[in-house]
Design a protein around this motif. Structure first.
Motif, PDB file in Angstrom:
ATOM      1  N   GLU A  74      33.948 -29.495 -48.123  1.00 46.33           N
ATOM      2  CA  GLU A  74      33.278 -28.262 -47.716  1.00 46.33           C
ATOM      3  C   GLU A  74      32.366 -27.702 -48.798  1.00 46.33           C
ATOM      4  N   ALA A  75      32.348 -28.337 -49.972  1.00 47.10           N
ATOM      5  CA  ALA A  75      31.479 -27.877 -51.066  1.00 47.10           C
ATOM      6  C   ALA A  75      30.172 -28.646 -51.120  1.00 47.10           C
ATOM      7  N   ARG A  76      30.021 -29.671 -50.270  1.00 48.30           N
ATOM      8  CA  ARG A  76      28.862 -30.548 -50.388  1.00 48.30           C
ATOM      9  C   ARG A  76      27.548 -29.819 -50.124  1.00 48.30           C
ATOM     10  N   ASN A  77      27.487 -28.993 -49.076  1.00 46.81           N
ATOM     11  CA  ASN A  77      26.239 -28.283 -48.770  1.00 46.81           C
ATOM     12  C   ASN A  77      25.861 -27.332 -49.897  1.00 46.81           C
ATOM     13  N   ALA A  78      26.859 -26.602 -50.418  1.00 44.46           N
ATOM     14  CA  ALA A  78      26.586 -25.698 -51.534  1.00 44.46           C
ATOM     15  C   ALA A  78      26.168 -26.476 -52.774  1.00 44.46           C
ATOM     16  N   TYR A  79      26.738 -27.647 -52.958  1.00 46.94           N
ATOM     17  CA  TYR A  79      26.377 -28.483 -54.111  1.00 46.94           C
ATOM     18  C   TYR A  79      24.907 -28.902 -54.036  1.00 46.94           C
ATOM     19  N   GLU A  80      24.461 -29.329 -52.851  1.00 50.38           N
ATOM     20  CA  GLU A  80      23.063 -29.735 -52.689  1.00 50.38           C
ATOM     21  C   GLU A  80      22.122 -28.555 -52.922  1.00 50.38           C
ATOM     22  N   ALA A  81      22.488 -27.375 -52.410  1.00 46.97           N
ATOM     23  CA  ALA A  81      21.654 -26.188 -52.623  1.00 46.97           C
ATOM     24  C   ALA A  81      21.650 -25.785 -54.093  1.00 46.97           C
ATOM     25  N   ALA A  82      22.785 -25.952 -54.770  1.00 49.37           N
ATOM     26  CA  ALA A  82      22.853 -25.636 -56.198  1.00 49.37           C
ATOM     27  C   ALA A  82      21.927 -26.542 -56.999  1.00 49.37           C
ATOM     28  N   LEU A  83      21.850 -27.805 -56.611  1.00 47.56           N
ATOM     29  CA  LEU A  83      20.917 -28.713 -57.281  1.00 47.56           C
ATOM     30  C   LEU A  83      19.480 -28.221 -57.125  1.00 47.56           C
ATOM     31  N   ASP A  84      19.156 -27.648 -55.957  1.00 47.76           N
ATOM     32  CA  ASP A  84      17.828 -27.074 -55.751  1.00 47.76           C
ATOM     33  C   ASP A  84      17.589 -25.907 -56.702  1.00 47.76           C
ATOM     34  N   GLU A  85      18.597 -25.051 -56.850  1.00 49.34           N
ATOM     35  CA  GLU A  85      18.467 -23.911 -57.762  1.00 49.34           C
ATOM     36  C   GLU A  85      18.182 -24.384 -59.186  1.00 49.34           C
ATOM     37  N   LEU A  86      18.926 -25.366 -59.623  1.00 48.88           N
ATOM     38  CA  LEU A  86      18.760 -25.843 -60.992  1.00 48.88           C
ATOM     39  C   LEU A  86      17.450 -26.607 -61.156  1.00 48.88           C
ATOM     40  N   ALA A  87      16.961 -27.220 -60.081  1.00 52.59           N
ATOM     41  CA  ALA A  87      15.676 -27.914 -60.156  1.00 52.59           C
ATOM     42  C   ALA A  87      14.545 -26.925 -60.447  1.00 52.59           C
ATOM     43  N   VAL A  88      14.629 -25.718 -59.878  1.00 56.15           N
ATOM     44  CA  VAL A  88      13.619 -24.696 -60.153  1.00 56.15           C
ATOM     45  C   VAL A  88      13.709 -24.256 -61.610  1.00 56.15           C
ATOM     46  N   ARG A  89      14.930 -24.089 -62.101  1.00 56.18           N
ATOM     47  CA  ARG A  89      15.097 -23.722 -63.512  1.00 56.18           C
ATOM     48  C   ARG A  89      14.493 -24.791 -64.413  1.00 56.18           C
ATOM     49  N   GLU A  90      14.761 -26.065 -64.102  1.00 54.75           N
ATOM     50  CA  GLU A  90      14.218 -27.153 -64.904  1.00 54.75           C
ATOM     51  C   GLU A  90      12.692 -27.210 -64.812  1.00 54.75           C
ATOM     52  N   GLU A  91      12.150 -26.876 -63.645  1.00 57.45           N
ATOM     53  CA  GLU A  91      10.699 -26.844 -63.480  1.00 57.45           C
ATOM     54  C   GLU A  91      10.081 -25.764 -64.368  1.00 57.45           C
ATOM     55  N   LEU A  92      10.717 -24.593 -64.425  1.00 58.82           N
ATOM     56  CA  LEU A  92      10.190 -23.500 -65.241  1.00 58.82           C
ATOM     57  C   LEU A  92      10.301 -23.801 -66.735  1.00 58.82           C
ATOM     58  N   GLN A  93      11.245 -24.638 -67.106  1.00 52.66           N
ATOM     59  CA  GLN A  93      11.387 -24.998 -68.510  1.00 52.66           C
ATOM     60  C   GLN A  93      10.247 -25.890 -68.997  1.00 52.66           C
ATOM     61  N   LYS A  94       9.403 -26.354 -68.071  1.00 49.98           N
ATOM     62  CA  LYS A  94       8.247 -27.164 -68.443  1.00 49.98           C
ATOM     63  C   LYS A  94       7.096 -26.307 -68.955  1.00 49.98           C
ATOM     64  N   LEU A  95       7.184 -24.989 -68.738  1.00 52.70           N
ATOM     65  CA  LEU A  95       6.108 -24.113 -69.189  1.00 52.70           C
ATOM     66  C   LEU A  95       6.036 -24.114 -70.719  1.00 52.70           C
ATOM     67  N   GLY A  96       4.869 -23.819 -71.234  1.00 52.07           N
ATOM     68  CA  GLY A  96       4.681 -23.838 -72.685  1.00 52.07           C
ATOM     69  C   GLY A  96       5.175 -22.584 -73.372  1.00 52.07           C
ATOM     70  N   SER A  97       4.911 -22.513 -74.660  1.00 51.29           N
ATOM     71  CA  SER A  97       5.418 -21.435 -75.492  1.00 51.29           C
ATOM     72  C   SER A  97       4.781 -20.083 -75.174  1.00 51.29           C
ATOM     73  N   GLU A  98       3.683 -20.082 -74.415  1.00 52.09           N
ATOM     74  CA  GLU A  98       3.050 -18.817 -74.053  1.00 52.09           C
ATOM     75  C   GLU A  98       3.806 -18.092 -72.947  1.00 52.09           C
ATOM     76  N   TRP A  99       4.793 -18.746 -72.363  1.00 54.47           N
ATOM     77  CA  TRP A  99       5.481 -18.191 -71.200  1.00 54.47           C
ATOM     78  C   TRP A  99       6.919 -17.813 -71.524  1.00 54.47           C
ATOM     79  N   THR A 100       7.397 -16.768 -70.860  1.00 53.00           N
ATOM     80  CA  THR A 100       8.787 -16.344 -70.961  1.00 53.00           C
ATOM     81  C   THR A 100       9.388 -16.319 -69.567  1.00 53.00           C
ATOM     82  N   VAL A 101      10.610 -16.805 -69.439  1.00 51.73           N
ATOM     83  CA  VAL A 101      11.299 -16.847 -68.155  1.00 51.73           C
ATOM     84  C   VAL A 101      12.607 -16.078 -68.254  1.00 51.73           C
ATOM     85  N   LEU A 102      12.799 -15.144 -67.337  1.00 47.87           N
ATOM     86  CA  LEU A 102      14.069 -14.430 -67.207  1.00 47.87           C
ATOM     87  C   LEU A 102      14.661 -14.792 -65.851  1.00 47.87           C
TER      88      LEU A 102
END
Length: 303
Positions: A74-102
Motif C-alpha cells: 500500500e506504500a507503492r503509490n506514495a513511493y512513486e509520488a515521493a520520487l517525483d517530489e525528490l526529482a524536482v528537488r534534484e532538478e533545482l539543485q542544478k541551478l548555479g550559485s546565483e540562485w537560492t532555493v527554499l
C-alpha cells in the motif's frame, strides 16, 4: 487577494530595490539547498510513504536473497509520488550559485506551505509541484484538467504566490514581486492554452529558470535571499526542519533498499536464464553423444 505578478522591469528601472550585502552564512547557493520544513504538502508523499511503510514486515534472509521488495504494497503509490517530489528537488539543485532555493516554506494559518521558493537574477518564483502520474494534463486560464478530472492547480498556485509575496514583502520592508509557477511532474502530455500562471514540466525546470531575463541585480538577489533565509520571515518552527531532514534520510535508506532489491531480482533472472540455456545446451550435447554411441559402425550421420 493581493496581486502576485510577473516582474518585467529592467535592472535600471528598479530604483526601489534594496541593496545590501548578505550576512556571512546566509543561504545564497542553490547547490546547497536551504531546506525549510513546511507543514503541508512539500515532501508530503515522502512522509506518507514512510507512514505506511512502518507497517511493513521485516524481510527474511531468504526474501532478501530472492530480491523481494521491502515496500509495503500500500506504500507503492506514495513511493512513486515521493520520487517525483525528490526529482524536482534534484532538478533545482542544478541551478548555479546565483540562485537560492527554499523548500517547504510555511504560509498562512491553515497548515499550508509553498513547495519551493526560488530566488535568482531572473526573478523570485513560488513553485507549486503537482504530480500527474503519466496522465494527460491540460491547463487554460484558471482551469486545469488531469486525465478527465478538473483540478484547482492554477488557483492554488496563484494563492500560494500571493501569500508568499505578502510574507516576503513584510520582512523586506517593501513590495516584493513573486511569480507563481506551476510545475507538473511526469505528465503523459502537457497542453497549455494561455494559462493563468506559468506552467513548466518538472524535467527541464532548471533550464527554464536560468533562461529567464534578468530582472534583479546581484545585490538585490543577495538581499532577498538573506531576508528569505530568516525563519521569522515565514514563522518557521526550527523543530520541523529537523523532522523533515530525518524523513528524507529515512526515505533515502528505503530507496536504496528498493533499488538494491530490484538489482538482485534482475541478477537472479539473468542467472536463471543463463542456467537454463546451459542446461539446454548440455542436454543437446548429451543427446548427440547418445545418438553417436547408438549409430552402427560405418553409418553416415544424418544431414
Amino acid at each position: 487577494m493581493s496581486t502576485t505578478v510577473r516582474e518585467h522591469t529592467t535592472p535600471e528601472q528598479q530604483s526601489t530595490e534594496p541593496v545590501a550585502t548578505p550576512a556571512r552564512g546566509t543561504a545564497t547557493r542553490a547547490d546547497a539547498t536551504a531546506l525549510h520544513a513546511g507543514r503541508g504538502t512539500t515532501y508530503g508523499m515522502v512522509r506518507e510513504c514512510l507512514r505506511v511503510q512502518a507497517f511493513a514486515r521485516p524481510r527474511t534472509r531468504f526474501s532478501r536473497f530472492l530480491g523481494m521488495s521491502p515496500l509495503h504494497p500500500e506504500a507503492r503509490n506514495a513511493y512513486e509520488a515521493a520520487l517525483d517530489e525528490l526529482a524536482v528537488r534534484e532538478e533545482l539543485q542544478k541551478l548555479g550559485s546565483e540562485w537560492t532555493v527554499l523548500s517547504g516554506v510555511p504560509i498562512g494559518a491553515h497548515d499550508d506551505d509553498v513547495d519551493h521558493i526560488v530566488l535568482g537574477p531572473g526573478g523570485i518564483f513560488s513553485i507549486s509541484v503537482k504530480h500527474a502520474a503519466d496522465a494527460t494534463v491540460w491547463v487554460g486560464g484558471r482551469s486545469a484538467v488531469v486525465g478527465d478530472q478538473p483540478v484547482d492547480f492554477v488557483r492554488r498556485a496563484q494563492s500560494e504566490g500571493a501569500s508568499a509575496a505578502r510574507s516576503l514583502s513584510n520582512a523586506a520592508g517593501g513590495p516584493v514581486q513573486i511569480t507563481p509557477l506551476l510545475v507538473v511532474s511526469r505528465p503523459a502530455s502537457l497542453t497549455l492554452r494561455d494559462p493563468g500562471v506559468a506552467v513548466v514540466a518538472a524535467k527541464g525546470l532548471a533550464t527554464w529558470l536560468r533562461r529567464q531575463r534578468r530582472v534583479h541585480s546581484p545585490e538585490a538577489v543577495a538581499y532577498y535571499a538573506m531576508v528569505a533565509a530568516e525563519p521569522d520571515t515565514w514563522n518557521l518552527e526550527p523543530a520541523l526542519v529537523e523532522d523533515t531532514l530525518r524523513d528524507l534520510q529515512r526515505f533515502d535508506h528505503l530507496r536504496h533498499d528498493v533499488e538494491a532489491a530490484a538489482v538482485r531480482r534482475r541478477a537472479l533472472r539473468v542467472a536463471s536464464g543463463a542456467g537454463l540455456l546451459a542446461a539446454l545446451a548440455g542436454g543437446r550435447t548429451a543427446a548427440s553423444s547418445h545418438l553417436r554411441a547408438l549409430r552402427p559402425a560405418g553409418a553416415r550421420a544424418p544431414r
